[in-house]
Design a protein around this motif. Sequence first.
Motif, PDB file in Angstrom:
ATOM      1  N   ASP A 194       0.808  -1.219   0.000  1.00  0.00           N
ATOM      2  CA  ASP A 194       0.000   0.000   0.000  1.00  0.00           C
ATOM      3  C   ASP A 194       0.842   1.271   0.000  1.00  0.00           C
ATOM      4  O   ASP A 194       0.298   2.375  -0.003  1.00  0.00           O
ATOM      5  N   ALA A 195       2.171   1.121   0.027  1.00  0.00           N
ATOM      6  CA  ALA A 195       3.047   2.297   0.035  1.00  0.00           C
ATOM      7  C   ALA A 195       3.082   2.937  -1.356  1.00  0.00           C
ATOM      8  O   ALA A 195       2.805   2.279  -2.364  1.00  0.00           O
ATOM      9  N   PRO A 196       3.457   4.212  -1.453  1.00  0.00           N
ATOM     10  CA  PRO A 196       3.489   4.906  -2.754  1.00  0.00           C
ATOM     11  C   PRO A 196       4.724   4.545  -3.575  1.00  0.00           C
ATOM     12  O   PRO A 196       5.582   5.381  -3.862  1.00  0.00           O
ATOM     13  N   ILE A 197       4.826   3.271  -3.958  1.00  0.00           N
ATOM     14  CA  ILE A 197       5.970   2.781  -4.733  1.00  0.00           C
ATOM     15  C   ILE A 197       5.526   2.541  -6.171  1.00  0.00           C
ATOM     16  O   ILE A 197       4.582   1.778  -6.427  1.00  0.00           O
ATOM     17  N   PHE A 198       6.196   3.184  -7.107  1.00  0.00           N
ATOM     18  CA  PHE A 198       5.950   3.009  -8.538  1.00  0.00           C
ATOM     19  C   PHE A 198       6.995   2.031  -9.077  1.00  0.00           C
ATOM     20  O   PHE A 198       8.199   2.302  -8.996  1.00  0.00           O
ATOM     21  N   ASN A 199       6.563   0.920  -9.633  1.00  0.00           N
ATOM     22  CA  ASN A 199       7.502  -0.034 -10.240  1.00  0.00           C
ATOM     23  C   ASN A 199       7.612   0.232 -11.730  1.00  0.00           C
ATOM     24  O   ASN A 199       6.605   0.376 -12.422  1.00  0.00           O
ATOM     25  N   VAL A 200       8.842   0.296 -12.208  1.00  0.00           N
ATOM     26  CA  VAL A 200       9.116   0.615 -13.612  1.00  0.00           C
ATOM     27  C   VAL A 200       9.851  -0.549 -14.252  1.00  0.00           C
ATOM     28  O   VAL A 200      10.826  -1.069 -13.685  1.00  0.00           O
ATOM     29  N   GLY A 201       9.388  -0.987 -15.416  1.00  0.00           N
ATOM     30  CA  GLY A 201      10.021  -2.101 -16.121  1.00  0.00           C
ATOM     31  C   GLY A 201      10.136  -1.842 -17.604  1.00  0.00           C
ATOM     32  O   GLY A 201       9.634  -0.836 -18.126  1.00  0.00           O
ATOM     33  N   SER A 202      10.792  -2.766 -18.300  1.00  0.00           N
ATOM     34  CA  SER A 202      11.063  -2.581 -19.721  1.00  0.00           C
ATOM     35  C   SER A 202      11.545  -3.896 -20.317  1.00  0.00           C
ATOM     36  O   SER A 202      12.022  -4.775 -19.604  1.00  0.00           O
ATOM     37  N   LEU A 203      11.433  -4.012 -21.643  1.00  0.00           N
ATOM     38  CA  LEU A 203      12.024  -5.128 -22.377  1.00  0.00           C
ATOM     39  C   LEU A 203      13.334  -4.741 -23.057  1.00  0.00           C
ATOM     40  O   LEU A 203      13.942  -5.560 -23.744  1.00  0.00           O
ATOM     41  N   SER A 204      13.764  -3.497 -22.871  1.00  0.00           N
ATOM     42  CA  SER A 204      14.943  -3.010 -23.591  1.00  0.00           C
ATOM     43  C   SER A 204      16.211  -3.746 -23.204  1.00  0.00           C
ATOM     44  O   SER A 204      17.074  -3.995 -24.043  1.00  0.00           O
ATOM     45  N   LYS A 205      16.368  -4.083 -21.931  1.00  0.00           N
ATOM     46  CA  LYS A 205      17.598  -4.726 -21.473  1.00  0.00           C
ATOM     47  C   LYS A 205      17.521  -6.239 -21.605  1.00  0.00           C
ATOM     48  O   LYS A 205      18.540  -6.902 -21.770  1.00  0.00           O
ATOM     49  N   LEU A 206      16.312  -6.768 -21.536  1.00  0.00           N
ATOM     50  CA  LEU A 206      16.157  -8.220 -21.644  1.00  0.00           C
ATOM     51  C   LEU A 206      16.198  -8.684 -23.088  1.00  0.00           C
ATOM     52  O   LEU A 206      16.756  -9.739 -23.393  1.00  0.00           O
ATOM     53  N   TYR A 207      15.635  -7.891 -24.008  1.00  0.00           N
ATOM     54  CA  TYR A 207      15.462  -8.396 -25.365  1.00  0.00           C
ATOM     55  C   TYR A 207      15.976  -7.435 -26.434  1.00  0.00           C
ATOM     56  O   TYR A 207      16.925  -7.739 -27.138  1.00  0.00           O
ATOM     57  N   TRP A 208      15.332  -6.255 -26.563  1.00  0.00           N
ATOM     58  CA  TRP A 208      15.708  -5.358 -27.668  1.00  0.00           C
ATOM     59  C   TRP A 208      15.351  -3.922 -27.304  1.00  0.00           C
ATOM     60  O   TRP A 208      14.186  -3.596 -27.053  1.00  0.00           O
ATOM     61  N   ALA A 209      16.370  -3.046 -27.303  1.00  0.00           N
ATOM     62  CA  ALA A 209      16.143  -1.646 -26.975  1.00  0.00           C
ATOM     63  C   ALA A 209      15.300  -0.943 -28.032  1.00  0.00           C
ATOM     64  O   ALA A 209      14.597   0.028 -27.736  1.00  0.00           O
ATOM     65  N   GLY A 210      15.372  -1.416 -29.276  1.00  0.00           N
ATOM     66  CA  GLY A 210      14.615  -0.786 -30.341  1.00  0.00           C
ATOM     67  C   GLY A 210      13.116  -0.961 -30.227  1.00  0.00           C
ATOM     68  O   GLY A 210      12.351  -0.280 -30.922  1.00  0.00           O
ATOM     69  N   LEU A 211      12.663  -1.853 -29.365  1.00  0.00           N
ATOM     70  CA  LEU A 211      11.227  -2.060 -29.185  1.00  0.00           C
ATOM     71  C   LEU A 211      10.564  -0.835 -28.563  1.00  0.00           C
ATOM     72  O   LEU A 211       9.424  -0.496 -28.912  1.00  0.00           O
ATOM     73  N   ARG A 212      11.272  -0.180 -27.639  1.00  0.00           N
ATOM     74  CA  ARG A 212      10.779   1.009 -26.940  1.00  0.00           C
ATOM     75  C   ARG A 212       9.440   0.760 -26.265  1.00  0.00           C
ATOM     76  O   ARG A 212       8.519   1.572 -26.359  1.00  0.00           O
ATOM     77  N   VAL A 213       9.322  -0.337 -25.567  1.00  0.00           N
ATOM     78  CA  VAL A 213       8.143  -0.621 -24.763  1.00  0.00           C
ATOM     79  C   VAL A 213       8.586  -0.797 -23.312  1.00  0.00           C
ATOM     80  O   VAL A 213       9.418  -1.656 -23.005  1.00  0.00           O
ATOM     81  N   GLY A 214       8.044   0.050 -22.469  1.00  0.00           N
ATOM     82  CA  GLY A 214       8.248  -0.066 -21.034  1.00  0.00           C
ATOM     83  C   GLY A 214       6.900   0.035 -20.350  1.00  0.00           C
ATOM     84  O   GLY A 214       5.853   0.082 -21.005  1.00  0.00           O
ATOM     85  N   TRP A 215       6.926   0.093 -19.042  1.00  0.00           N
ATOM     86  CA  TRP A 215       5.671   0.179 -18.299  1.00  0.00           C
ATOM     87  C   TRP A 215       5.946   0.658 -16.886  1.00  0.00           C
ATOM     88  O   TRP A 215       7.090   0.671 -16.416  1.00  0.00           O
ATOM     89  N   LEU A 216       4.878   1.062 -16.227  1.00  0.00           N
ATOM     90  CA  LEU A 216       4.964   1.346 -14.811  1.00  0.00           C
ATOM     91  C   LEU A 216       3.737   0.775 -14.119  1.00  0.00           C
ATOM     92  O   LEU A 216       2.652   0.718 -14.698  1.00  0.00           O
ATOM     93  N   ARG A 217       3.975   0.310 -12.913  1.00  0.00           N
ATOM     94  CA  ARG A 217       2.895  -0.186 -12.065  1.00  0.00           C
ATOM     95  C   ARG A 217       2.586   0.878 -11.039  1.00  0.00           C
ATOM     96  O   ARG A 217       3.450   1.304 -10.268  1.00  0.00           O
ATOM     97  N   LEU A 218       1.343   1.341 -11.029  1.00  0.00           N
ATOM     98  CA  LEU A 218       0.921   2.369 -10.089  1.00  0.00           C
ATOM     99  C   LEU A 218       0.686   1.767  -8.707  1.00  0.00           C
ATOM    100  O   LEU A 218       0.251   0.621  -8.590  1.00  0.00           O
ATOM    101  N   PRO A 219       0.963   2.521  -7.644  1.00  0.00           N
ATOM    102  CA  PRO A 219       0.704   2.017  -6.292  1.00  0.00           C
ATOM    103  C   PRO A 219      -0.780   1.704  -6.112  1.00  0.00           C
ATOM    104  O   PRO A 219      -1.647   2.345  -6.717  1.00  0.00           O
ATOM    105  N   GLY A 220      -1.064   0.731  -5.253  1.00  0.00           N
ATOM    106  CA  GLY A 220      -2.439   0.304  -5.077  1.00  0.00           C
ATOM    107  C   GLY A 220      -3.122   0.839  -3.844  1.00  0.00           C
ATOM    108  O   GLY A 220      -4.334   0.712  -3.707  1.00  0.00           O
ATOM    109  N   GLY A 221      -2.352   1.441  -2.918  1.00  0.00           N
ATOM    110  CA  GLY A 221      -2.955   1.914  -1.679  1.00  0.00           C
ATOM    111  C   GLY A 221      -3.870   3.104  -1.891  1.00  0.00           C
ATOM    112  O   GLY A 221      -3.716   3.890  -2.828  1.00  0.00           O
ATOM    113  N   GLU A 222      -4.825   3.251  -0.983  1.00  0.00           N
ATOM    114  CA  GLU A 222      -5.792   4.349  -1.077  1.00  0.00           C
ATOM    115  C   GLU A 222      -5.092   5.701  -1.124  1.00  0.00           C
ATOM    116  O   GLU A 222      -5.440   6.570  -1.909  1.00  0.00           O
TER     117      GLU A 222
END
Length: 473
Positions: A298-326
């Motif tokens: 429930d803490a205000p932690i934003f998780n950020v991820g990407s496929l650039s380092k795992l697979y291909w930087a040219g894909l330019r697809v990342g994401w963020l997970r928004l905190p779930g707490g009220e």
Amino acid sequence: MDAPRWTALLSGWQSGTGPLYTRLSGHLRGAVALGQLAPGEALPAERALGTLLGVSRSTVVAAYDELVAGGWIIRRRGSGTRVAAGVPRQARALELRSPVRVGAAGGDLDLTVAVPLLSDAQRAELSGAVAGAFAESLYHPLGLPELRAELAALYTREGLPTTPEQIVVTSGAQQAISLIAGALLRPGDAALLETPTYFGAIDVFRAAGATLRGVPVTAQGVLPDDFAAGARAHSPRLAFLTPTFQNPTGAVLPARARQRLAGTVAEVGLPTIEDDTLIDLGFGEDAPPPRLACFAPDAPIFNVGSLSKLYWAGLRVGWLRLPGGEGARGLGRVVMQAKTLADFGGGLPTQHLALHLLRHLPRLRAERRAAVTPARDLLAGLLRAELPDWQFTLPQGGQFLWVELPTRSASSFIHGAARRGVRLFPGASMAVGDLPDAYLRLPFTLDPAQLPEAVGRLRAAWHEHQQRGERLA
């Protein structure tokens, strides 16, 4: 003189034709025209700049003379050399820490940016994975619904319950970091970062006008007591942490320390970015400890991820997970609005590719580990054989060696390496606050066939650097 800053500002200055002094004056003139050097700003003393760049003082004097003649700089006894007040005024531009390809010669070996190399099999897989990408022409500002659902399921499987509504798909992890910082920071706000840390985060927070405060990274990552002390002392509005395979050191924060850090974040309500972009790059079979957010859902932690380092930087697809707490949902709404205003959503073909790849994540992780582990060991072995006085700890994940050189002028060495055709990044540019100018971040993502040549060039440049230091002494 801020050697790392001037190293970044003068990156690629030797490219082009003509005498060295005209190349240097041209590069400095361009920095003024772009707003990277402001009217009235001081330039380094001739001897200090010559030492940094590995050229004679007379070369710098000739470059400055040319700039004086053109009205770009002025010299005054007692106040040194400064950019002239009457130069064309431009919007102030940051001297970016993020390395870019500027004037790199065709034969250069680039050790500034770490990106995976696509194999022929991977190219074929990507070519055949976009069949569903052209079925609609809708805007999806927060991301393709199927991709958001896949990412939510991934987080849930890995111990962090997540709904698709908490996922925002971005143009790489860099956009995710930028959206959060832009939404939450105002000029003058304090931001708490690891030091050293990812240069892209430093650039983003500086661009937002934040005052950066550093928490030292140890072999075990950030110490919870240090982080808590920084949070109390500076009242930051945003924090940035990479608990798993920290960039650049490769440190992994132990589970107990994560629990304590998460407790601090929850207690003080400090919005925190947890950078997960390297989390899939472990070299062993054992999984790293759970994410920081797992210890305080429930803490205000934003998780950020990407496929650039795992697979291909040219894909330019990342994401963020928004905190779930009220208490954090209001922050999430601000970030979602910022994403909509930025671009109405990313490209559908790349998101379909990302969806395909995420459905085969265990295989991708295994393939990446099989490709990178030998490259890490090869680079480490070459350095130990050819440059035994360079010190580093073999990381258990990530894609870098964090190397300490027996010098306090690594920035100067970087210019010598550039003359040998190797592009390097000064480790001190990844610092928030003071860090000895003695570090390099060396990625092991270069084609393994090129690593022996790269280390051979580094050895030759290091020998020249040592000889020049002895002459100056």
